[in-house]
Design a protein around this motif. Structure first.
Motif, PDB file in Angstrom:
ATOM      1  N   LYS A   1       3.475  11.234   2.102  1.00 38.94           N
ATOM      2  CA  LYS A   1       3.707   9.619   1.720  1.00 38.94           C
ATOM      3  C   LYS A   1       3.138   8.361   3.354  1.00 38.94           C
ATOM      4  O   LYS A   1       4.658   8.996   3.777  1.00 38.94           O
ATOM      5  N   TRP A   2       2.290   7.566   2.847  1.00 39.71           N
ATOM      6  CA  TRP A   2       2.819   6.708   3.589  1.00 39.71           C
ATOM      7  C   TRP A   2       2.315   5.246   3.035  1.00 39.71           C
ATOM      8  O   TRP A   2       2.372   5.609   1.612  1.00 39.71           O
ATOM      9  N   GLU A   3       3.152   3.775   3.608  1.00 39.39           N
ATOM     10  CA  GLU A   3       3.100   3.123   3.288  1.00 39.39           C
ATOM     11  C   GLU A   3       3.407   1.537   3.893  1.00 39.39           C
ATOM     12  O   GLU A   3       3.989   1.821   4.982  1.00 39.39           O
TER      13      GLU A   3
ATOM     14  N   TYR B   1       0.452  -0.849   0.112  1.00 36.98           N
ATOM     15  CA  TYR B   1       0.562   0.307   0.451  1.00 36.98           C
ATOM     16  C   TYR B   1       1.070   0.849  -0.212  1.00 36.98           C
ATOM     17  O   TYR B   1       1.853   1.443   0.419  1.00 36.98           O
ATOM     18  N   VAL B   2       0.741   2.397  -1.146  1.00 37.30           N
ATOM     19  CA  VAL B   2       1.290   3.471  -0.816  1.00 37.30           C
ATOM     20  C   VAL B   2       0.394   4.449  -1.171  1.00 37.30           C
ATOM     21  O   VAL B   2      -0.485   4.457  -1.893  1.00 37.30           O
ATOM     22  N   ALA B   3       0.239   5.333  -0.449  1.00 38.60           N
ATOM     23  CA  ALA B   3      -0.601   6.721  -0.310  1.00 38.60           C
ATOM     24  C   ALA B   3       0.190   7.837  -0.251  1.00 38.60           C
ATOM     25  O   ALA B   3       1.162   8.281   0.137  1.00 38.60           O
ATOM     26  N   ASP B   4      -0.360   8.973  -1.445  1.00 42.05           N
ATOM     27  CA  ASP B   4       1.069   9.605  -1.755  1.00 42.05           C
ATOM     28  C   ASP B   4      -0.736  11.180  -1.722  1.00 42.05           C
ATOM     29  O   ASP B   4      -1.620  10.468  -2.470  1.00 42.05           O
ATOM     30  N   GLY B   5      -0.097  12.283  -1.068  1.00 40.31           N
ATOM     31  CA  GLY B   5      -1.398  13.292  -1.508  1.00 40.31           C
ATOM     32  C   GLY B   5      -0.488  14.445  -0.461  1.00 40.31           C
ATOM     33  O   GLY B   5       0.545  14.804  -0.438  1.00 40.31           O
ATOM     34  N   VAL B   6      -1.890  15.661  -0.567  1.00 40.46           N
ATOM     35  CA  VAL B   6      -1.077  16.825   0.483  1.00 40.46           C
ATOM     36  C   VAL B   6      -1.719  16.956   1.674  1.00 40.46           C
ATOM     37  O   VAL B   6      -2.920  16.681   1.750  1.00 40.46           O
ATOM     38  N   ASP B   7      -1.218  16.808   3.244  1.00 40.35           N
ATOM     39  CA  ASP B   7      -1.773  17.302   4.330  1.00 40.35           C
ATOM     40  C   ASP B   7      -3.165  17.727   3.932  1.00 40.35           C
ATOM     41  O   ASP B   7      -2.828  18.696   3.131  1.00 40.35           O
TER      42      ASP B   7
END
Length: 159
Positions: free
Chosen positions: A78-80, A65-71
């Motif tokens: 980025k979470w992994e 799982y990889v989550a890319d975004g703007v907080d």
């Protein structure tokens, strides 16, 4: 005789593969998902400005799982993680609220996740993929890194 033996071995191998494929249930979480910020609710807020999840199969019964975004503050995030659906904790990288995550899959459309930070449980998330496979909804409860109670509803759409 050699041809018959080779055919029998090939048939046996194909049968085993077919049985194994049939016993591994589908995982409708696999794919690329984009957060629909307008349909999501964050308490406490504000929530992220954007996020895209890329979820791939990992091993026999797990996901990468990889989550890319703007907080909420406009910073890149980025979470992994890589986790099996075995209820055991795996490292969760990049998330301020949790450093470990445990997944348990109920069926092809439903997953329960528990999170920890520093060995203490911080939250529970129930993840449900809609029957049509187009929407992935997360209901999160627990405590964030600031000690505030969280009650979030995140709605993702399949890309």
């Amino acid at each position: 005789m050699k041809k018959l033996t080779c055919f029998a071995l090939a048939f046996a191998a194909a049968s085993v593969l077919a049985v194994n494929a049939a016993t591994v249930p589908a995982d409708n979480n696999i794919g690329t998902w984009k957060l629909n910020v307008a349909k999501s609710k964050f308490s406490p807020g504000p929530g992220p400005k954007s996020q895209t999840l890329k979820i791939e199969a990992w091993g026999d019964d797990g996901v990468k799982y990889v989550a890319d975004g703007v907080d909420a503050e406009g910073k890149a995030s980025k979470w992994e993680l890589q986790a099996k659906y075995d209820g055991k904790y795996y490292p969760f990288k990049g998330n301020a609220d949790a450093d470990m995550l445990a997944y348990k899959r109920t069926d092809a459309n439903t997953v329960e996740a528990l999170t920890q930070r520093g060995g203490k449980e911080t939250g529970k998330t129930v993840i449900v993929v809609s029957k049509d496979g187009k929407t992935r909804t997360l209901t999160q409860t627990g405590t964030n890194a600031k000690g505030e109670k969280i009650n979030n509803l995140l709605v993702y759409e399949k890309q």
